[in-house]
Design a protein around this motif. Structure first.
Motif, PDB file in Angstrom:
ATOM      1  N   PHE A   1       0.865  -1.175   0.000  1.00  0.00           N
ATOM      2  CA  PHE A   1       0.000   0.000   0.000  1.00  0.00           C
ATOM      3  C   PHE A   1       0.902   1.226   0.000  1.00  0.00           C
ATOM      4  CE2 PHE A   1       0.910  -1.228   4.338  1.00  0.00           C
ATOM      5  CZ  PHE A   1       1.303  -0.042   4.920  1.00  0.00           C
ATOM      6  N   GLN A   2       0.285   2.373  -0.279  1.00  0.00           N
ATOM      7  CA  GLN A   2       1.058   3.626  -0.278  1.00  0.00           C
ATOM      8  C   GLN A   2       0.468   4.563   0.764  1.00  0.00           C
ATOM      9  OE1 GLN A   2       0.151   4.109  -4.503  1.00  0.00           O
ATOM     10  NE2 GLN A   2       1.772   5.669  -4.392  1.00  0.00           N
ATOM     11  N   ILE A   3       1.331   5.203   1.520  1.00  0.00           N
ATOM     12  CA  ILE A   3       0.839   6.231   2.441  1.00  0.00           C
ATOM     13  C   ILE A   3       0.704   7.516   1.630  1.00  0.00           C
ATOM     14  CG2 ILE A   3       1.393   7.595   4.499  1.00  0.00           C
ATOM     15  CD1 ILE A   3       2.652   5.094   5.680  1.00  0.00           C
ATOM     16  N   VAL A   4      -0.493   8.101   1.598  1.00  0.00           N
ATOM     17  CA  VAL A   4      -0.677   9.296   0.772  1.00  0.00           C
ATOM     18  C   VAL A   4      -0.621  10.587   1.579  1.00  0.00           C
ATOM     19  CG1 VAL A   4      -1.816   8.370  -1.269  1.00  0.00           C
ATOM     20  CG2 VAL A   4      -3.187   8.822   0.731  1.00  0.00           C
ATOM     21  N   THR A   5      -1.122  10.545   2.801  1.00  0.00           N
ATOM     22  CA  THR A   5      -1.073  11.760   3.626  1.00  0.00           C
ATOM     23  C   THR A   5      -0.449  11.438   4.984  1.00  0.00           C
ATOM     24  OG1 THR A   5      -3.337  11.261   4.267  1.00  0.00           O
ATOM     25  CG2 THR A   5      -3.045  13.009   2.635  1.00  0.00           C
TER      26      THR A   5
ATOM     27  N   LYS B   1      -1.728  12.817   8.294  1.00  0.00           N
ATOM     28  CA  LYS B   1      -2.981  12.357   8.908  1.00  0.00           C
ATOM     29  C   LYS B   1      -2.752  11.218   9.904  1.00  0.00           C
ATOM     30  CE  LYS B   1      -6.724  13.358   5.690  1.00  0.00           C
ATOM     31  NZ  LYS B   1      -7.689  12.782   4.777  1.00  0.00           N
ATOM     32  N   LEU B   2      -1.498  10.759   9.968  1.00  0.00           N
ATOM     33  CA  LEU B   2      -1.231   9.589  10.810  1.00  0.00           C
ATOM     34  C   LEU B   2      -0.397   9.947  12.030  1.00  0.00           C
ATOM     35  CD1 LEU B   2      -0.205   7.163   7.919  1.00  0.00           C
ATOM     36  CD2 LEU B   2      -2.340   7.069   9.209  1.00  0.00           C
ATOM     37  N   THR B   3      -0.714   9.319  13.152  1.00  0.00           N
ATOM     38  CA  THR B   3       0.131   9.483  14.335  1.00  0.00           C
ATOM     39  C   THR B   3       1.355   8.576  14.155  1.00  0.00           C
ATOM     40  OG1 THR B   3      -0.904   7.651  15.489  1.00  0.00           O
ATOM     41  CG2 THR B   3      -1.913   9.820  15.800  1.00  0.00           C
ATOM     42  N   ASN B   4       2.380   8.788  14.987  1.00  0.00           N
ATOM     43  CA  ASN B   4       3.563   7.923  14.892  1.00  0.00           C
ATOM     44  C   ASN B   4       3.198   6.464  15.121  1.00  0.00           C
ATOM     45  OD1 ASN B   4       5.284   9.937  14.268  1.00  0.00           O
ATOM     46  ND2 ASN B   4       5.997  10.275  16.382  1.00  0.00           N
ATOM     47  N   ALA B   5       2.299   6.253  16.081  1.00  0.00           N
ATOM     48  CA  ALA B   5       1.894   4.874  16.397  1.00  0.00           C
ATOM     49  C   ALA B   5       1.200   4.242  15.202  1.00  0.00           C
ATOM     50  CB  ALA B   5       0.978   4.869  17.608  1.00  0.00           C
ATOM     51  N   GLN B   6       0.341   5.024  14.538  1.00  0.00           N
ATOM     52  CA  GLN B   6      -0.361   4.482  13.358  1.00  0.00           C
ATOM     53  C   GLN B   6       0.633   4.144  12.246  1.00  0.00           C
ATOM     54  OE1 GLN B   6      -3.096   7.776  12.878  1.00  0.00           O
ATOM     55  NE2 GLN B   6      -4.849   6.495  13.425  1.00  0.00           N
ATOM     56  N   ARG B   7       1.625   5.054  12.089  1.00  0.00           N
ATOM     57  CA  ARG B   7       2.623   4.816  11.039  1.00  0.00           C
ATOM     58  C   ARG B   7       3.425   3.547  11.341  1.00  0.00           C
ATOM     59  NH1 ARG B   7       5.691   9.872  10.569  1.00  0.00           N
ATOM     60  NH2 ARG B   7       3.611  10.736  10.712  1.00  0.00           N
TER      61      ARG B   7
ATOM     62  N   LEU C   1       1.285   0.566  10.596  1.00  0.00           N
ATOM     63  CA  LEU C   1       1.195   0.302   9.157  1.00  0.00           C
ATOM     64  C   LEU C   1       2.488  -0.323   8.629  1.00  0.00           C
ATOM     65  CD1 LEU C   1      -0.702   3.487   7.883  1.00  0.00           C
ATOM     66  CD2 LEU C   1      -1.509   1.125   7.754  1.00  0.00           C
ATOM     67  N   GLU C   2       3.626   0.136   9.153  1.00  0.00           N
ATOM     68  CA  GLU C   2       4.890  -0.442   8.675  1.00  0.00           C
ATOM     69  C   GLU C   2       5.019  -1.914   9.078  1.00  0.00           C
ATOM     70  OE1 GLU C   2       6.560   0.758   6.278  1.00  0.00           O
ATOM     71  OE2 GLU C   2       5.451   2.640   6.363  1.00  0.00           O
ATOM     72  N   CYS C   3       4.474  -2.255  10.273  1.00  0.00           N
ATOM     73  CA  CYS C   3       4.469  -3.674  10.690  1.00  0.00           C
ATOM     74  C   CYS C   3       3.632  -4.489   9.710  1.00  0.00           C
ATOM     75  CB  CYS C   3       3.845  -3.835  12.074  1.00  0.00           C
ATOM     76  SG  CYS C   3       4.958  -3.402  13.386  1.00  0.00           S
ATOM     77  N   ILE C   4       2.484  -3.911   9.329  1.00  0.00           N
ATOM     78  CA  ILE C   4       1.603  -4.614   8.378  1.00  0.00           C
ATOM     79  C   ILE C   4       2.322  -4.781   7.042  1.00  0.00           C
ATOM     80  CG2 ILE C   4      -0.543  -4.430   7.045  1.00  0.00           C
ATOM     81  CD1 ILE C   4      -1.846  -3.118   9.471  1.00  0.00           C
ATOM     82  N   ARG C   5       3.070  -3.739   6.638  1.00  0.00           N
ATOM     83  CA  ARG C   5       3.786  -3.821   5.360  1.00  0.00           C
ATOM     84  C   ARG C   5       4.799  -4.978   5.376  1.00  0.00           C
ATOM     85  NH1 ARG C   5       4.145   0.540   1.864  1.00  0.00           N
ATOM     86  NH2 ARG C   5       4.386   2.130   3.449  1.00  0.00           N
ATOM     87  N   THR C   6       5.494  -5.100   6.494  1.00  0.00           N
ATOM     88  CA  THR C   6       6.480  -6.184   6.610  1.00  0.00           C
ATOM     89  C   THR C   6       5.795  -7.548   6.478  1.00  0.00           C
ATOM     90  OG1 THR C   6       7.640  -4.757   8.157  1.00  0.00           O
ATOM     91  CG2 THR C   6       8.344  -7.057   8.097  1.00  0.00           C
TER      92      THR C   6
END
Ligand SMILES: Nc1nc2c(ncn2[C@@H]2O[C@H](COP(=O)(O)OP(=O)(O)OP(=O)(O)O)[C@@H](O)[C@H]2O)c(=O)[nH]1
Ligand SMILES: [Mg+2]
Length: 396
Positions: A274-278, A281-287, A290-295
Motif C-alpha cells: 500500500f502507499q501512504i498518501v497523507t 494524517k497519521l500518528t507515529n503509532a499508526q505509522r 502500518l509499517e508492521c503490516i507492510r512487513t
C-alpha cells in the motif's frame, strides 16, 4: 444467483473481523467467545483482471484494471466441537450456512484461544487440532438431517417410487445439495439405492460426501501477525489436494481498509503493498502499525483476506467471470457503459447459460451469441472461458 461464501470456525477466531474487513459492514468484534449470535450478511467481492486493459479501452467499472465482482459473505456464530449435539450455541447456527456455496474456515493460527474460543496463553493451543472439527460438525449435522427424515425418506421411495437421489435432494435441499450432487455422492460413497440396507456408517459416509460437494472449504490461518512462525508453517504444510490453506490477518486487512477509507493510504483489497498518501494524517503509532503490516504483507504477498475469497470462488467453486454486452464492437450496453456487467459462472457454462443468467427472456429467445473479442459467432453449446465478452442475440 449470487455466490455466497460462509465464514465459519470456532468462537474468537476472527470471523467477524474478516467479515468487516471484506464487506466494510460495521459488525461487533470482541475478544471473547460468542460475540456474534445472529448471522451477518454482507456484500464482498472477488478480484480479477478487467478485460479493458488487454483491449486498451477506457472503462469506469474497474479500478486500475482490477475488477471487483460482487459475492455474498455470511459471518456466523462460533461453533465448538459437539455443536451438532447442542454444545456451545448449538446446531441451529449450522443452519445459517445452509444457503452458502462454500466455506472459509477461519482458524486462530496464533494458538491463543482454546477449542471453545476462550483466551489462553499465546501458543498454548495447537491450531492444527482445530482444522478438522468443522468438517466433522457439518458431517454430523447433515447426518442428523438424514436420520430425522428417515421414515419420510423410506416412504417416499417405497410408496411413491421416488429415485433415491431425488428423495435425498428434497430432504437435503435446505443444505444446498442438488440432485446431481447427491448422485455423485452416492457413487463416491459406493451406496446402492436400497436404503433399507444402509447402516449408520453408510449414512455417515454419505453425509461426509454431501458435505464435500455442497460445502467445500478453504482454510484461513488467521492472526498471522501474532502467530508463532512454527504454527503457520505446520498449518501450511497440511495443504494438499483437498485442503487449501491461506495465511491471513483479518486485523491487518481491516486496518488497511479503514486507513484507505479515511484517505490516509491507497490500498486495494488483494494488493501486496500500500502507499501512504497523507503522512500528516497519521500518528507515529499508526505509522509504526502500518509499517508492521507492510512487513507482514511482504512476507505473505498480502494480508490473505482477498486471497481466501478468490480461492474459494475460483478454485473451490471453479467459477469464471464473463462480461455480457449489447454492442460487441464497443463492448458496451445500450447506454455506452463499457463492460457494464460481470457475471460469475461455473466453469463449463455455455453462452446459452449466460443468456439465462442475464434474463429468462434472453435465454428463451436465444438465437446465437458473438464473442466480442474475436467477433466470431458462437452457438448455444459454446463453452465460455474466463474473461470472455459476449453479445447475446435473442428473439426476445
Ligand atoms: N492479532 C490479531 N487479532 C485478530 C485478528 N483477527 C481478529 N482478531 C481479534 O480476535 C478477537 C475475536 O475477533 P472476532 O472477529 O470478534 O472473532 P469471531 O470469530 O467473530 O468471534 P465470535 O463471534 O465470538 O465467534 C478480537 O479481539 C479481534 O480483534 C488478526 O488477524 N490478528
Ligand atoms: Mg463474530
Amino acid at each position: 444467483m449470487t455466490v455466497s461464501i460462509g465464514l465459519a470456525g470456532k468462537p474468537n477466531s476472527g470471523k467477524s473481523t474478516f467479515f468487516k474487513a471484506a464487506t466494510l459492514v460495521d459488525v461487533e468484534i470482541a475478544s471473547y467467545p460468542f460475540t456474534t449470535i445472529d448471522a451477518n450478511h454482507g456484500m464482498s467481492h472477488v478480484r480479477t483482471k478487467c478485460p479493458c486493459k488487454e483491449l486498451k479501452i477506457k472503462c469506469d467499472n474497474c479500478i486500475d484494471g482490477n475488477r471487483f465482482v460482487p459475492i455474498e459473505l455470511v459471518d456466523v456464530a462460533g461453533l465448538v466441537p459437539g455443536a451438532h449435539l447442542g454444545k456451545g450455541l448449538g446446531n441451529e447456527f449450522l443452519d445459517n450456512l445452509r444457503q452458502t456455496h462454500a466455506i472459509i474456515h477461519v482458524i486462530d493460527a496464533s494458538g491463543s484461544t482454546d477449542a471453545e474460543g476462550n483466551i489462553i496463553e499465546r501458543g498454548a493451543h495447537d491450531p492444527v487440532e482445530d482444522v478438522q472439527f468443522l468438517e466433522k460438525e457439518m458431517m454430523m449435522w447433515l447426518y442428523g438431517i438424514i436420520k430425522r427424515h428417515w421414515t419420510q425418506l423410506t416412504r417416499k421411495m417405497q410408496l411413491q417410487g421416488a429415485k433415491i437421489e431425488r428423495a435425498l435432494a428434497e430432504q437435503l435441499m435446505g443444505a444446498g445439495a442438488s440432485e446431481a450432487q447427491i448422485k455423485t455422492t452416492l457413487h463416491n460413497a459406493s451406496l446402492g439405492d436400497k436404503i433399507t440396507d444402509w447402516s449408520d456408517e453408510d449414512i455417515l459416509r454419505l453425509a461426509d460426501e454431501v458435505r464435500k460437494v455442497s460445502k467445500p472449504m478453504t482454510l484461513a490461518a488467521n492472526k498471522i501477525d501474532i502467530a508463532p512462525e512454527e504454527n503457520i508453517k505446520r498449518l501450511v504444510s497440511l495443504e494438499n489436494d483437498s485442503y487449501i490453506i491461506v495465511p491471513a490477518s483479518a486485523a491487518a486487512e481491516l486496518a488497511l481498509r479503514m486507513a484507505d477509507k479515511k484517505g490516509a493510504i491507497k490500498y486495494l483489497p488483494g494488493d501486496a503493498d500500500f502507499q501512504i498518501v497523507t503522512p500528516g494524517k497519521l500518528t507515529n503509532a499508526q505509522r509504526d502499525g502500518l509499517e508492521c503490516i507492510r512487513t507482514l504483507m511482504k512476507k505473505y504477498g498480502g494480508t490473505g483476506i482477498q486471497q481466501c475469497i478468490n480461492k474459494a470462488v475460483f478454485e473451490l467453486l471453479d467459477h469464471i467471470v464473463v462480461y455480457p454486452v449489447e454492442d460487441e464492437n464497443k463492448f458496451t450496453d445500450k447506454d455506452g457503459n463499457v463492460l457494464p456487467d460481470a457475471f460469475l459462472m461455473k466453469r463449463g457454462g455455455t453462452a446459452h447459460d449466460l443468456a439465462y443468467m442475464v434474463h429468462t427472456d434472453l435465454g428463451e429467445g436465444f438465437l446465437h451469441a458473438v464473442d466480442a473479442k474475436t467477433k466470431r459467432r458462437i452457438s448455444e453449446e459454446h463453452v465460455l472461458q474466463d474473461g470472455d465478452i459476449i453479445k447475446i442475440v435473442s428473439t426476445k
